[in-house]
Design a protein around this motif. Structure first.
Motif, mmCIF file in Angstrom:
data_model
loop_
_atom_site.group_PDB
_atom_site.id
_atom_site.type_symbol
_atom_site.label_atom_id
_atom_site.label_comp_id
_atom_site.label_asym_id
_atom_site.label_seq_id
_atom_site.Cartn_x
_atom_site.Cartn_y
_atom_site.Cartn_z
ATOM 1 N N MET A 182 0.843 -1.191 0.000
ATOM 2 C CA MET A 182 0.000 0.000 0.000
ATOM 3 C C MET A 182 0.882 1.246 0.000
ATOM 4 S SD MET A 182 -3.085 -1.034 -0.176
ATOM 5 C CE MET A 182 -4.189 0.260 0.349
ATOM 6 N N PRO A 183 0.611 2.195 -0.897
ATOM 7 C CA PRO A 183 1.434 3.406 -0.927
ATOM 8 C C PRO A 183 1.102 4.333 0.234
ATOM 9 C CG PRO A 183 -0.376 3.622 -2.469
ATOM 10 C CD PRO A 183 -0.476 2.236 -1.896
ATOM 11 N N THR A 184 1.982 5.283 0.483
ATOM 12 C CA THR A 184 1.731 6.293 1.511
ATOM 13 C C THR A 184 0.764 7.340 0.985
ATOM 14 O OG1 THR A 184 3.996 5.933 2.303
ATOM 15 C CG2 THR A 184 2.846 7.881 3.120
ATOM 16 N N THR A 185 0.986 7.772 -0.262
ATOM 17 C CA THR A 185 0.089 8.736 -0.910
ATOM 18 C C THR A 185 -0.004 8.395 -2.394
ATOM 19 O OG1 THR A 185 1.912 10.272 -1.394
ATOM 20 C CG2 THR A 185 0.713 10.620 0.675
ATOM 21 N N GLY A 186 -0.992 9.001 -3.053
ATOM 22 C CA GLY A 186 -1.126 8.834 -4.494
ATOM 23 C C GLY A 186 -2.252 7.888 -4.870
ATOM 24 N N SER A 187 -2.458 7.728 -6.169
ATOM 25 C CA SER A 187 -3.565 6.906 -6.650
ATOM 26 C C SER A 187 -3.156 6.141 -7.910
ATOM 27 C CB SER A 187 -4.790 7.783 -6.966
ATOM 28 O OG SER A 187 -4.485 8.673 -8.027
ATOM 29 N N VAL A 188 -3.801 4.983 -8.104
ATOM 30 C CA VAL A 188 -3.648 4.197 -9.324
ATOM 31 C C VAL A 188 -5.043 3.800 -9.787
ATOM 32 C CG1 VAL A 188 -2.651 2.157 -10.421
ATOM 33 C CG2 VAL A 188 -1.414 3.273 -8.556
ATOM 34 N N ASP A 189 -5.425 4.282 -10.951
ATOM 35 C CA ASP A 189 -6.728 3.948 -11.533
ATOM 36 C C ASP A 189 -6.532 2.924 -12.639
ATOM 37 O OD1 ASP A 189 -8.696 5.732 -10.208
ATOM 38 O OD2 ASP A 189 -7.384 7.299 -10.988
ATOM 39 N N TYR A 190 -7.340 1.861 -12.594
ATOM 40 C CA TYR A 190 -7.250 0.776 -13.578
ATOM 41 C C TYR A 190 -8.510 0.753 -14.425
ATOM 42 C CZ TYR A 190 -6.674 -3.935 -15.500
ATOM 43 O OH TYR A 190 -6.562 -5.008 -16.350
ATOM 44 N N HIS A 191 -8.326 0.631 -15.732
ATOM 45 C CA HIS A 191 -9.446 0.605 -16.671
ATOM 46 C C HIS A 191 -10.000 -0.808 -16.736
ATOM 47 C CE1 HIS A 191 -11.205 1.549 -20.868
ATOM 48 N NE2 HIS A 191 -11.849 2.288 -19.987
ATOM 49 N N MET A 192 -11.123 -1.023 -16.087
ATOM 50 C CA MET A 192 -11.707 -2.354 -15.981
ATOM 51 C C MET A 192 -12.302 -2.791 -17.326
ATOM 52 S SD MET A 192 -11.178 -2.969 -12.710
ATOM 53 C CE MET A 192 -12.317 -4.259 -12.174
ATOM 54 N N ARG A 193 -12.613 -4.074 -17.431
ATOM 55 C CA ARG A 193 -13.182 -4.601 -18.671
ATOM 56 C C ARG A 193 -14.554 -4.014 -18.985
ATOM 57 N NH1 ARG A 193 -10.679 -9.455 -20.877
ATOM 58 N NH2 ARG A 193 -8.941 -10.118 -19.557
ATOM 59 N N ASP A 194 -15.243 -3.503 -17.970
ATOM 60 C CA ASP A 194 -16.561 -2.895 -18.216
ATOM 61 C C ASP A 194 -16.449 -1.444 -18.682
ATOM 62 O OD1 ASP A 194 -15.902 -1.455 -15.946
ATOM 63 O OD2 ASP A 194 -17.505 -2.266 -14.695
ATOM 64 N N GLY A 195 -15.194 -0.958 -18.847
ATOM 65 C CA GLY A 195 -14.984 0.396 -19.350
ATOM 66 C C GLY A 195 -14.863 1.450 -18.272
ATOM 67 N N GLN A 196 -15.087 1.052 -17.012
ATOM 68 C CA GLN A 196 -14.995 2.004 -15.903
ATOM 69 C C GLN A 196 -13.595 1.981 -15.290
ATOM 70 O OE1 GLN A 196 -17.762 3.990 -15.122
ATOM 71 N NE2 GLN A 196 -18.478 2.998 -17.011
ATOM 72 N N TYR A 197 -13.188 3.125 -14.752
ATOM 73 C CA TYR A 197 -11.935 3.173 -13.991
ATOM 74 C C TYR A 197 -12.234 2.906 -12.523
ATOM 75 C CZ TYR A 197 -9.011 4.972 -17.767
ATOM 76 O OH TYR A 197 -8.299 5.094 -18.933
ATOM 77 N N ARG A 198 -11.382 2.081 -11.913
ATOM 78 C CA ARG A 198 -11.476 1.843 -10.471
ATOM 79 C C ARG A 198 -10.141 2.205 -9.824
ATOM 80 N NH1 ARG A 198 -14.816 -2.114 -8.465
ATOM 81 N NH2 ARG A 198 -14.146 -1.268 -6.463
ATOM 82 N N GLU A 199 -10.233 2.890 -8.706
ATOM 83 C CA GLU A 199 -9.024 3.216 -7.938
ATOM 84 C C GLU A 199 -8.631 1.971 -7.154
ATOM 85 O OE1 GLU A 199 -7.388 3.942 -4.936
ATOM 86 O OE2 GLU A 199 -5.850 4.791 -6.226
ATOM 87 N N LEU A 200 -7.434 1.465 -7.428
ATOM 88 C CA LEU A 200 -7.053 0.146 -6.910
ATOM 89 C C LEU A 200 -7.086 0.074 -5.393
ATOM 90 C CD1 LEU A 200 -4.074 -0.773 -9.282
ATOM 91 C CD2 LEU A 200 -6.437 -1.592 -9.378
ATOM 92 N N TYR A 201 -6.689 1.149 -4.737
ATOM 93 C CA TYR A 201 -6.589 1.091 -3.273
ATOM 94 C C TYR A 201 -7.939 1.310 -2.600
ATOM 95 C CZ TYR A 201 -1.873 1.568 -4.928
ATOM 96 O OH TYR A 201 -0.709 1.403 -5.646
#
Length: 258
Positions: free
Chosen positions: A57-76
């Protein structure tokens, strides 16, 4: 190629007390793109990889993943169960030591088949046939399907780990020093195999390596890390042929002098 990034990384940082693991890293990864993260030991590249793959788990920041349904989800912001499912289906993780990514006491076929069972395949005949096909694809004789990985050479174990990761058709694969510890001739064969599979399957990949030759062969783009910071990035050939930062110049020249 999609007109949207597969991964959007923004200001990702990881601190261990006062020590920097990685600091304010931002980039986009595109579908079908291979990104190499390079640097010396302690540069922060493995910490960054582990944060991107949610192993850390990071201390700060974000990672958004483009799911197969076309939506972005923030991994954390995902639940632990959601992240685990992503790791079993849409992602792969190839460890430097294959024993970390394989079950050493079950057969080669079972190692590949477990991933299929994780996505709901229960037909033994189909699982075994698919495992056979993937063993062939990674250049392992199918008469070894019932052998345990502990009887395999290092190169064969690494190829089996790759088959285990790719059998579910992931869109993103993380690789941590995938050729580390292998003989040069075995490395070359493995790199050719990985490059072919990445191209054939249209995979996105993030490859951590200290070996600039691996980065040149596998990646489209490269990030150079030093002391937890990305100090240079760009198209791989551009960075290696015309490095701008003194540290990158030193890395490149040290390889040329070997």
């Amino acid at each position: 190629m999609s007109d949207q990034p597969l991964l959007k990384v923004r200001n990702l940082s990881k601190f261990y007390g006062t020590r920097i693991g990685c600091n304010t890293v931002s980039f986009d990864l595109w579908p079908g793109e291979v990104l190499a993260i390079v640097g010396e030991s302690g540069s922060g590249k493995t910490t960054l990889l582990n944060c991107l793959s949610t192993r850390l788990m990071p201390t700060t920041g974000s990672v958004d993943y483009h799911m197969r349904d076309g939506q972005y989800r923030e991994l954390y912001h995902m639940s632990e169960a959601e992240r685990r499912f992503l790791m079993r289906t849409d992602w792969g993780f190839v460890h430097q030591n294959p024993a970390d990514g394989l079950r050493m006491t079950v057969s080669a076929g079972a190692n590949v088949g477990e991933r299929l069972m994780a996505i709901g395949d229960r037909h033994y005949g189909n699982i075994r046939q698919t495992a056979n096909e993937w063993l062939e694809r990674v250049e392992i004789s199918t008469d070894r399907i019932d052998d345990q990985p502990r009887s395999f050479s290092g190169g064969m174990r690494q190829r089996l780990q790759i088959a285990r990761n790719l059998v579910t058709g992931p869109r993103l694969v993380f690789m941590d020093e995938p050729t580390g510890g292998l003989d040069v001739s075995v490395q070359a064969r493995l790199l050719d195999l990985v490059r072919g599979l990445v191209n054939d399957l249209g995979l996105s990949a993030i490859v951590v390596t200290h070996d600039l030759a691996v980065a040149r062969l596998l990646s489209h783009r490269m990030m150079v890390m030093k002391d937890g910071h990305v100090i240079e990035q760009g198209l791989t050939d551009r960075v290696l042929d015309d490095p701008r930062e003194p540290y990158t110049q030193l890395l490149v020249s040290s390889i040329l002098q070997v």
